[in-house]
Design a protein around this motif. Structure first.
Motif, PDB file in Angstrom:
ATOM      1  N   MET A 244       0.815  -1.216   0.000  1.00 36.43           N
ATOM      2  CA  MET A 244       0.000   0.000   0.000  1.00 36.43           C
ATOM      3  C   MET A 244       0.846   1.263   0.000  1.00 36.43           C
ATOM      4  N   LEU A 245       2.011   1.213   0.620  1.00 35.42           N
ATOM      5  CA  LEU A 245       2.815   2.419   0.812  1.00 35.42           C
ATOM      6  C   LEU A 245       3.201   3.105  -0.500  1.00 35.42           C
ATOM      7  N   PRO A 246       3.754   2.409  -1.494  1.00 37.77           N
ATOM      8  CA  PRO A 246       4.103   3.128  -2.736  1.00 37.77           C
ATOM      9  C   PRO A 246       2.898   3.668  -3.490  1.00 37.77           C
ATOM     10  N   ILE A 247       1.759   2.976  -3.405  1.00 28.37           N
ATOM     11  CA  ILE A 247       0.551   3.479  -4.071  1.00 28.37           C
ATOM     12  C   ILE A 247       0.125   4.802  -3.454  1.00 28.37           C
ATOM     13  N   MET A 248       0.121   4.867  -2.122  1.00 21.96           N
ATOM     14  CA  MET A 248      -0.291   6.098  -1.451  1.00 21.96           C
ATOM     15  C   MET A 248       0.698   7.229  -1.691  1.00 21.96           C
ATOM     16  N   ILE A 249       1.995   6.929  -1.658  1.00 16.28           N
ATOM     17  CA  ILE A 249       2.997   7.977  -1.850  1.00 16.28           C
ATOM     18  C   ILE A 249       2.889   8.562  -3.255  1.00 16.28           C
ATOM     19  N   ARG A 250       2.783   7.709  -4.265  1.00 18.46           N
ATOM     20  CA  ARG A 250       2.720   8.212  -5.633  1.00 18.46           C
ATOM     21  C   ARG A 250       1.441   8.992  -5.877  1.00 18.46           C
TER      22      ARG A 250
END
Length: 411
Positions: A244-250
């Protein structure tokens, strides 16, 4: 009686009562009749060409597959589509130039791609809901777990309550970790920057392509085998967090880039510090976009199966403790039930998948609705709330104004 005259530089003396304004529009030829306007959209000939080419393509496909048997029947749609494109391009070429043929050909390909995607999505949704519609009709499917339910038990016994609780707890833990870490990272990339920001952005972009099974293996090797020594819901939440982390950051990074620079400059010009501008100007401006980033990351985490397969463990009973013992989420429950050879269990598995698919679709629709607001543009409801706050603050402002005038008069 004397007639007053004035001097014109071009024509000399002119009588006072003569018209002084030259109107060139009066001497122009009458305007030609207005031509018929060109209306955008497909003409009747174009629609007939598409319909005729589709009918001819389907006929050729059926002839070559079901009629002659030259091609296996499973290729009927593909063969019919190829013949449709060929016949339609030929019809257009007979009436139009090559550039028009090229444009129509590309248009057909684009429309076909969109129809294929929508058709595939509708086929998947329809198939899953059709296979799982029978268990969904029973309320116990949502209010009971699988305790005491055997392979031959009826659909009026057992349910997915344990999997629903596991999913909610695991997604809640993942959001508690992802939300502050993802938003602060996105703020760092946009508001702070620097050389290290390029490294962070590169790592985030690389993590978006990380296979989900790799995230599960990483958490299994570093947490399950070293720390907990057993599968549990917390390990599954950590695996979901990695995805989930890279999806939210991008998503948050893209939204923060849409904030106009003059808003930041205005806040700094009024004397606010950098973090005050970020907290009171930048973040409220893109509130809807940040909510969309959170929803998209949540939808992505709910549907992951590979990482929880390695980290959460499978059980059919309720487990409210995510730190001890197996805790089954919805994707894993659907997978294990569908793999069963018993028809009742398979039906429960498809019903679980249908419920999970419904939840994901609702989250994506909600993200689409929330993210439809333009950055920096208030909705009607927000304008009404701002107007109400202004009316509430008006008496206080007037009182301060009168107190200030009274103090000035005393001095």
């Amino acid at each position: 009686m004397t007639v007053l005259e004035y001097h014109d530089a071009a024509s000399g003396p002119v009588a006072a009562d003569a018209p002084r304004t030259f109107l060139p529009q009066q001497d122009r030829d009458p305007a030609p009749a207005e031509q018929a306007r060109i209306r955008p959209g497909a003409s009747a000939n174009a629609k007939l060409a598409v319909a005729g080419a589709a009918a001819a393509g389907l006929s050729m496909g059926l002839l070559l597959t079901a009629g002659i048997g030259l091609i296996p029947p499973g290729w009927t749609l593909i063969v019919s589509y190829l013949w449709f494109v060929l016949i339609y391009s030929t019809l257009v070429f007979m009436r139009e130039q090559f550039s028009a043929v090229r444009d129509r050909f590309v248009t057909v390909l684009m429309v076909s791609a969109g129809v294929t995607v929508l058709g595939t999505l509708a086929l998947v949704i329809g198939f899953v809901f059709t296979r799982g519609q029978e268990p969904l009709a029973y309320w116990n499917f949502f209010s009971q777990d699988m305790t005491g339910v055997g392979p031959l038990s009826g659909l009026d016994q057992g349910g997915i309550l344990h999997a629903l609780v596991g999913t909610l707890q695991q997604i809640g833990i993942a959001l508690a970790i992802t939300l502050p870490l993802g938003l602060t990272t996105a703020i760092y990339l946009n508001e702070v920057g620097g050389r290290f920001a390029k490294v962070v952005r590169t790592v985030v972009e690389a993590m978006t392509a990380l296979p989900s099974v790799v995230a599960g293996l990483f958490i299994y090797a570093s947490v399950v085998m070293v720390i907990t020594h057993q599968t549990n819901g917390f390990a599954a939440a950590l695996a979901i967090t990695v995805l989930m982390l890279p999806i939210m950051i991008r998503s948050a990074d893209v939204v923060l880039r849409l904030v106009p620079g003059n808003l930041r400059e205005a806040g700094l010009a009024l004397g606010a510090g950098q973090w005050a501008v970020v907290w009171h100007v930048v973040l409220p401006t893109v509130r809807s976009g940040l909510a969309t980033a959170v929803i998209l990351a949540t939808a992505h985490g709910i549907g992951e199966t590979a990482p929880v397969l390695l980290t959460s463990g499978f059980t059919g009973v309720m487990n409210f403790n995510p730190f001890y013992g197996p805790q089954t989420p919805l994707p894993l429950a659907a997978l294990e039930l569908v793999r069963s050879p018993v028809p009742q269990m398979v039906a429960r598995g498809f019903a679980t998948a249908a419920f999970l698919l419904f939840v994901v679709l609702v989250l994506f629709i909600l993200a689409r609705w929330v993210g439809g607001q333009e950055a920096g543009k208030a909705t009607d409801a927000q304008l009404r709330r701002m107007a109400a706050r202004s009316r509430r603050d008006l008496p206080r402002i007037e009182k301060n104004y009168h107190d200030f005038n009274y103090q000035q008069e005393k001095e």
